[in-house]
Design an enzyme around this catalytic site. Structure first.
Site, short mmCIF file in Angstrom:
data_model
loop_
_atom_site.label_atom_id
_atom_site.label_comp_id
_atom_site.label_asym_id
_atom_site.label_seq_id
_atom_site.Cartn_x
_atom_site.Cartn_y
_atom_site.Cartn_z
N GLU A 57 0.82 -1.22 0.00
CA GLU A 57 0.00 0.00 0.00
C GLU A 57 0.85 1.27 0.00
O GLU A 57 0.44 2.30 -0.51
CB GLU A 57 -0.96 0.01 1.18
N PHE A 107 -11.50 -7.48 13.93
CA PHE A 107 -10.42 -7.93 13.05
C PHE A 107 -10.10 -6.85 12.02
O PHE A 107 -10.99 -6.32 11.37
CB PHE A 107 -10.82 -9.22 12.34
N GLN A 108 -8.84 -6.52 11.90
CA GLN A 108 -8.35 -5.50 10.97
C GLN A 108 -8.99 -4.13 11.17
O GLN A 108 -9.24 -3.40 10.23
CB GLN A 108 -8.50 -5.96 9.51
N LYS A 153 -17.54 -1.08 6.02
CA LYS A 153 -17.97 -2.06 5.02
C LYS A 153 -19.48 -2.07 4.82
O LYS A 153 -19.97 -2.19 3.70
CB LYS A 153 -17.48 -3.45 5.41
N MET A 213 24.20 9.11 2.61
CA MET A 213 23.96 10.38 3.28
C MET A 213 24.19 10.26 4.79
O MET A 213 24.74 11.16 5.43
CB MET A 213 22.53 10.87 2.98
C1 TPP Z 1 12.31 5.73 5.34
C2 TPP Z 1 13.58 6.43 5.70
N1 TPP Z 1 14.40 5.91 6.64
C3 TPP Z 1 15.55 6.53 6.95
C4 TPP Z 1 15.92 7.69 6.34
C5 TPP Z 1 17.22 8.39 6.71
N2 TPP Z 1 18.13 8.43 5.55
C6 TPP Z 1 18.26 9.52 4.78
S1 TPP Z 1 19.29 9.29 3.49
C7 TPP Z 1 19.63 7.70 3.96
C8 TPP Z 1 20.56 6.85 3.18
C9 TPP Z 1 20.03 6.51 1.84
O1 TPP Z 1 20.85 5.53 1.26
P1 TPP Z 1 20.83 5.26 -0.28
O2 TPP Z 1 19.44 5.08 -0.74
O3 TPP Z 1 21.78 4.19 -0.60
O4 TPP Z 1 21.29 6.65 -0.87
P2 TPP Z 1 22.75 7.34 -0.84
O5 TPP Z 1 22.69 8.39 0.23
O6 TPP Z 1 23.74 6.28 -0.55
O7 TPP Z 1 22.89 7.93 -2.19
C10 TPP Z 1 18.92 7.40 5.13
C11 TPP Z 1 19.02 6.11 5.83
C12 TPP Z 1 15.03 8.20 5.39
N3 TPP Z 1 15.25 9.36 4.76
N4 TPP Z 1 13.88 7.55 5.07
#
Ligand code: TPP
Ligand code: MG
Lengths: 163, 578
Positions: B51, B113-114, B163, B484
């Protein structure tokens, strides 16, 4: 600064929770909150007391206005207004105390609305400040239970909050 | 009048609203609605694999088209799975209607449920929500939901449908309202003319002006007007992460993005500006850096459709509440009807100053990354893709370093082509959003730029791409880390890489793509970058997963200094600071 904000909103389920949710989400505080339907059953009127500087209050009113259920609102503290709160207090009252309490009740223009041989239940209406003063006059040791309605308010003069 | 069941009414109301596409996933509480969908032709339903994917797809569709994205999920886990996508749309003001099934009315509150309180769960992340109490309410609620979602500052609206309300056995007269009366909702229209005049006078007297344009310009259909205004005045323009494409990226007046990873020239120009025209932007903390140090000498004109956005964090000197379109066209009319021009010699000096900043550290005057190493640099991948696609692709991004490199190096000339989760920063957004865009624009090149981290958050949607034949390019800047996060750990935690690397656990993305029936391609050597990319982009009828191994040690620069930095305080490389 303490502000009294009066809100007209749709009398719909969920409306109140949106208002309360807004305050907790955005970290605004609520000192008191009252709500009841108006003469038009499709509308409720909510009065809330909050504390904040001008910037905070502006944000609060803007965000309240943004809620779809909110029809209109006014910050009563911006102009002359009447504010009232209702207090019910149960006090220990036996022997000589009884007369003394009665005198205090008279001074504050309250009424004794329930009585047993050991206690009175007193009703007082007025500004929050007045109710505070009354409770102080009674003294902590005589008070058994306190309930306050929260503030309701209305503007003075011809000004009305309506749709 | 025609008699319809609640389920049929809901679908009919969507048709009457002009909906032709729903993204969703079925389940118990939504089955009457799903049956109604089966028995009609005009609405196409896209079956996602999660979803969250449905919400991001509808979101990508909405961002690329300006239409309302529509989502249908079941109660309980279906509804809660949609929450991240609703929050993503909410933060970026994206018009969306989410219909969630709910347990039957008489079971609500019994921990059935749900059952989850969807109206409650979603309350802080929706523009509004409805719990349907009877089938007769459905037409009006649908009408209101679309109206609220798409007007004013747009946003997601939830309709929770128990529902029993959709029971096929109970039929009611159906009529779709053609008008709405909502006494409690009046979205802003035209701006205050006096304020607009004041703003124009302020602009005309500016010596160091900057136009700072955000996502509201894209959403509000103001890109052309903004471009006309900026060109007429010959003022520099910077876009927020959400606003990219609101002003042509290839125009010489474009300073690039501003903010945390904004360009040196954009952030420095903002800092020194004497007049800032902020349009459809909200002075986000990722833009302003420390609010107390924000643009000390600037008079701020702030145009926004949402009064609550004005003077929220940065006080506006000339606030204007109104739609971006109406305010910008009124500004242009005033300018056209008078002969007044800005102070030309001041503007020439200002441009000279800006060009000097560009020469010194600008992102577009010289490569600001290594060009002589053996490893592929992420920036050059984006540059290459920009060239190969001639800047015309729709680019949906995930979240991380790859997102910032794309925002910096893929220059968008048109609005609605840069699709990214700016406000919530939702990893997992990219792939489903790209698929939503591809459905809207089947003949356009649609790219999902992602990282090996983000792509794994919604990778299941590769299967949706197969089912509906959605040939997008997935460009994975594979740096073998949560780049990042790792960058911050290297800059602020002495290189302690707490849980930002995967220890040899990454899947073989080529094989994974192939398992879903797509093409996979791995690019590891720098010499082959352009050729392989060209090869990949020549393929038009398959989904292609391009896994590019990039220099894992690269950081995103510029990066504003935090905490307590001003706009112009930036790291320009690992060792160089302004
Ligand atoms: C759902 C979610 N969880 C955690 C984060 C924190 N976060 C921001 S950037 C990042 C790393 C992303 O890694 P990747 O997709 O490999 O991108 P890169 O920075 O390596 O290009 C994280 C964990 C986020 N933005 N969203
Ligand atoms: Mg990565």
């Amino acid at each position: 600064m303490r502000r009294i904000i009066s809100v007209l909103m749709e009398n719909e389920p969920g409306a109140l929770s949106r208002v309360v949710g807004l305050f907790s989400q955005r970290g605004y505080n609520i000192e008191s909150l009252t709500v009841a339907p108006t003469e038009d059953a499709s509308l409720s009127r909510l009065t809330l007391v909050t504390i904040g500087d001008d910037h905070k209050i502006e944000q609060i009113t803007k965000n309240l206005n943004k809620l779809i259920d909110v029809v209109k609102l006014v910050d009563l503290t911006e102009g002359a207004h009447i504010e009232r709160e209702l207090l019910l207090v149960k006090v220990r009252a036996s022997g000589a105390q009884r007369d003394e309490i009665k005198r205090s009740v008279d001074i504050f223009r309250g009424q004794i609305v329930d009585v047993t041989s050991n206690m009175y239940t007193v009703q007082v209406a007025g500004t929050s400040e007045k109710l505070d003063a009354f409770l102080q006059a009674l003294g902590e040791h005589t008070i058994m239970e306190v309930v306050r309605s929260g503030v309701s308010g209305i503007a003075r003069g011809e000004k009305v909050l309506s749709v | 009048m025609e008699l319809l069941s609640g389920g049929d009414m809901l679908v009919r109301a969507l048709q009457d609203e002009g909906v032709d596409l729903i993204f969703g996933y079925p389940g118990g509480s939504a089955l009457h609605i799903y049956d109604a969908i089966f028995r009609q032709k005009s609405i196409k339903h896209i079956l996602v694999r999660h979803e969250q994917g449905a919400t991001h797809m509808a979101d990508g569709y909405a961002r690329a088209t300006g239409k309302v994205g529509v989502v249908l999920v079941t109660s309980g886990p279906g509804a809660t799975n949609a929450i991240t996508g609703i929050a993503t749309a909410y933060m970026d003001s994206i018009p969306m209607v989410v219909i969630s099934g709910q347990v039957p009315t008489e079971k609500i509150g019994e921990d059935a449920f749900q059952e989850t309180d969807m109206v409650g769960c979603s309350r802080p992340i929706v523009k509004h929500s409805f719990l349907v109490k009877s089938a007769e309410e459905i037409p009006e609620i649908v009408k209101k939901a679309f109206y609220i979602a798409s007007t004013g500052r747009p946003g997601p609206v939830v309709i929770d449908v128990p529902k029993d309300v959709t029971n096929p056995a109970d039929r009611f007269p159906y009529r779709y309202p053609d008008k709405l009366r909502m006494r409690s909702y009046t979205p802003a229209g035209k701006g205050h003319s006096g304020q607009i005049r004041k703003a124009v006078a302020q602009l005309l007297s500016a010596k160091r002006p900057v136009i700072y344009a955000g996502g509201g310009v894209v959403q509000g259909g103001g890109a052309e007007l903004l471009t006309e205004l900026a060109r007429r005045l010959n003022f520099p323009v910077t876009n927020t992460l959400m606003g990219l494409g609101a002003f042509p990226g290839s125009d010489k007046r474009f300073l690039g993005m501003l903010g945390m990873h904004g360009t040196f020239e954009a952030n420095t120009a903002m800092h020194h500006a004497d007049v800032i025209l902020a349009v459809g932007a909200r002075f986000d903390d990722r833009v302003t850096n420390t609010p107390g140090k924000f643009c000390p000498g600037a008079k701020i004109i702030h145009v926004d459709v949402d009064p609550a956005s004005i003077s929220k964090t940065i006080v506006a000197d000339i606030p204007i509440v109104g739609t971006v379109q109406s305010v910008l066209s009124e500004m242009l009319e005033i300018l056209k009807s008078s002969d007044e021009q800005p102070d030309q010699s001041a503007i020439v000096d200002w441009w000279r100053q800006i060009d000097d900043w560009r020469e010194r550290h600008g992102l577009y005057t010289a490569p600001r990354y290594r060009t002589d190493g053996a490893l592929i640099m992420p920036q050059e991948v984006i540059r290459a893709v920009y060239e190969i696609t001639e800047g015309n692709a729709f680019v949906a991004s995930d979240v991380g370093q790859h997102q910032m490199f794309t925002a910096q190096y893929y220059l968008f000339d048109k609005p609605r082509r840069w699709i990214n989760s700016g406000g919530l920063g939702t990893m997992g957004f990219g792939l489903p959003a790209a698929l939503g865009v591809k459905i809207a624009h089947p003949d356009e090149e649609v790219i999902c730029v992602t990282g090996e981290g983000s792509i794994q958050m919604c990778i299941q949607e590769l299967s949706t791409a197969t089912q509906y034949h959605l040939p997008v390019k997935i460009l994975c800047l594979n740096n073998q880390a949560l780049g990042m996060v790792k960058q911050w750990q290297e800059m602020q935690y002495e290189g302690r890489l707490s849980n930002s690397v995967y220890e040899e656990s990454l899947p073989d993305f080529v094989k994974l793509a192939e398992a879903y029936g797509h093409l996979g391609m791995k690019i590891e050597r720098r010499e082959e970058l352009y050729d392989k990319l060209r090869e990949a982009f020549a393929i038009k009828d398959r989904t292609v997963f391009i896994d590019v191994y990039v220099d894992p040690s690269e950081h995103v620069y510029p990066m504003q200094v935090m905490p307590n930095g001003s706009m112009r305080d930036m790291w320009l490389s690992k060792t160089e600071r302004t």
